[in-house]
Write a protein that holds these residues in place. Structure first.
Motif, PDB file in Angstrom:
ATOM      1  N   ALA A 124      -9.856 -10.968  98.287  1.00 22.55           N
ATOM      2  CA  ALA A 124      -8.563 -10.451  97.837  1.00 22.55           C
ATOM      3  C   ALA A 124      -8.147 -11.302  96.649  1.00 22.55           C
ATOM      4  N   ASP A 125      -8.013 -10.659  95.503  1.00 25.94           N
ATOM      5  CA  ASP A 125      -7.653 -11.381  94.285  1.00 25.94           C
ATOM      6  C   ASP A 125      -6.838 -10.455  93.388  1.00 25.94           C
ATOM      7  N   TYR A 145      -7.699  -8.209  91.646  1.00 24.31           N
ATOM      8  CA  TYR A 145      -8.239  -6.840  91.654  1.00 24.31           C
ATOM      9  C   TYR A 145      -7.977  -6.127  92.972  1.00 24.31           C
ATOM     10  N   GLY A 146      -7.265  -6.775  93.888  1.00 27.50           N
ATOM     11  CA  GLY A 146      -6.915  -6.155  95.157  1.00 27.50           C
ATOM     12  C   GLY A 146      -7.802  -6.608  96.300  1.00 27.50           C
ATOM     13  N   PHE A 147      -7.656  -5.935  97.432  1.00 31.12           N
ATOM     14  CA  PHE A 147      -8.416  -6.227  98.646  1.00 31.12           C
ATOM     15  C   PHE A 147      -9.741  -5.499  98.573  1.00 31.12           C
ATOM     16  N   GLN A 148     -10.844  -6.242  98.708  1.00 30.74           N
ATOM     17  CA  GLN A 148     -12.182  -5.676  98.549  1.00 30.74           C
ATOM     18  C   GLN A 148     -13.026  -5.974  99.788  1.00 30.74           C
ATOM     19  N   PRO A 149     -12.976  -5.105 100.799  1.00 38.50           N
ATOM     20  CA  PRO A 149     -13.757  -5.337 102.018  1.00 38.50           C
ATOM     21  C   PRO A 149     -15.177  -4.802 101.881  1.00 38.50           C
ATOM     22  N   GLU A 150     -16.099  -5.408 102.612  1.00 38.75           N
ATOM     23  CA  GLU A 150     -17.475  -4.929 102.695  1.00 38.75           C
ATOM     24  C   GLU A 150     -17.933  -5.037 104.139  1.00 38.75           C
ATOM     25  N   GLY A 151     -18.655  -4.034 104.581  1.00 39.60           N
ATOM     26  CA  GLY A 151     -19.216  -4.035 105.926  1.00 39.60           C
ATOM     27  C   GLY A 151     -20.249  -2.934 106.029  1.00 39.60           C
ATOM     28  N   VAL A 177      -8.282 -15.077  97.944  1.00 42.97           N
ATOM     29  CA  VAL A 177      -8.595 -15.220  99.364  1.00 42.97           C
ATOM     30  C   VAL A 177      -9.973 -14.635  99.643  1.00 42.97           C
ATOM     31  N   ARG A 178     -10.792 -15.393 100.368  1.00 45.68           N
ATOM     32  CA  ARG A 178     -12.103 -14.931 100.820  1.00 45.68           C
ATOM     33  C   ARG A 178     -12.152 -15.116 102.325  1.00 45.68           C
ATOM     34  N   GLY A 179     -12.766 -14.168 103.005  1.00 41.98           N
ATOM     35  CA  GLY A 179     -12.850 -14.322 104.448  1.00 41.98           C
ATOM     36  C   GLY A 179     -13.769 -13.326 105.092  1.00 41.98           C
TER      37      GLY A 179
END
Length: 108
Positions: free
Chosen positions: A91-92, A94-100, A71-73
């Motif tokens: 989210a893949d 390797y887990g949820f990977q947020p950036e901001g 999932v990309r968003g």
């Protein structure tokens, strides 16, 4: 089965992000696009209070023991301080990977 669960979670997240807090006026949905296919989906939501959320998911390695949803968003919202906060994520396996810009980054 994994796809159904992941899609349900994504829909709940989209609903939660689109729902305004009780203390604010009720926001209107300005845009809602959705396309659900057997091996993927995408959606985009925009509300009158400045919230935006878009996401796409794709089922990888279909029919194998390694079948997984990727999932990309991104989403953004206007904070109580008047600033717009934006987050992109992946989210893949390797887990949820947020950036901001406002999120702390791991020291490497």
């Amino acid at each position: 089965m994994k796809f159904t669960i992941a899609f349900s979670v994504a829909c709940l997240l989209a609903t939660a992000l689109a729902a305004p807090p009780a203390s604010q006026q009720e926001a209107q949905v300005l845009r809602f696009d959705s396309d659900v296919q057997p091996e993927g989906y995408n959606f985009a939501v925009e509300t009158s209070d400045g919230k935006r959320h878009q996401e796409e998911g794709e089922l990888k390695d279909v029919g194998t023991d390694h079948e997984a949803l990727v999932v990309r968003g991104s989403y953004s919202y206007v904070g109580d301080d008047g600033q717009t906060y934006a987050i992109t994520y992946l989210a893949d396996k390797y887990g949820f990977q947020p950036e901001g810009a406002h999120l702390p980054r791991a020291v490497q």
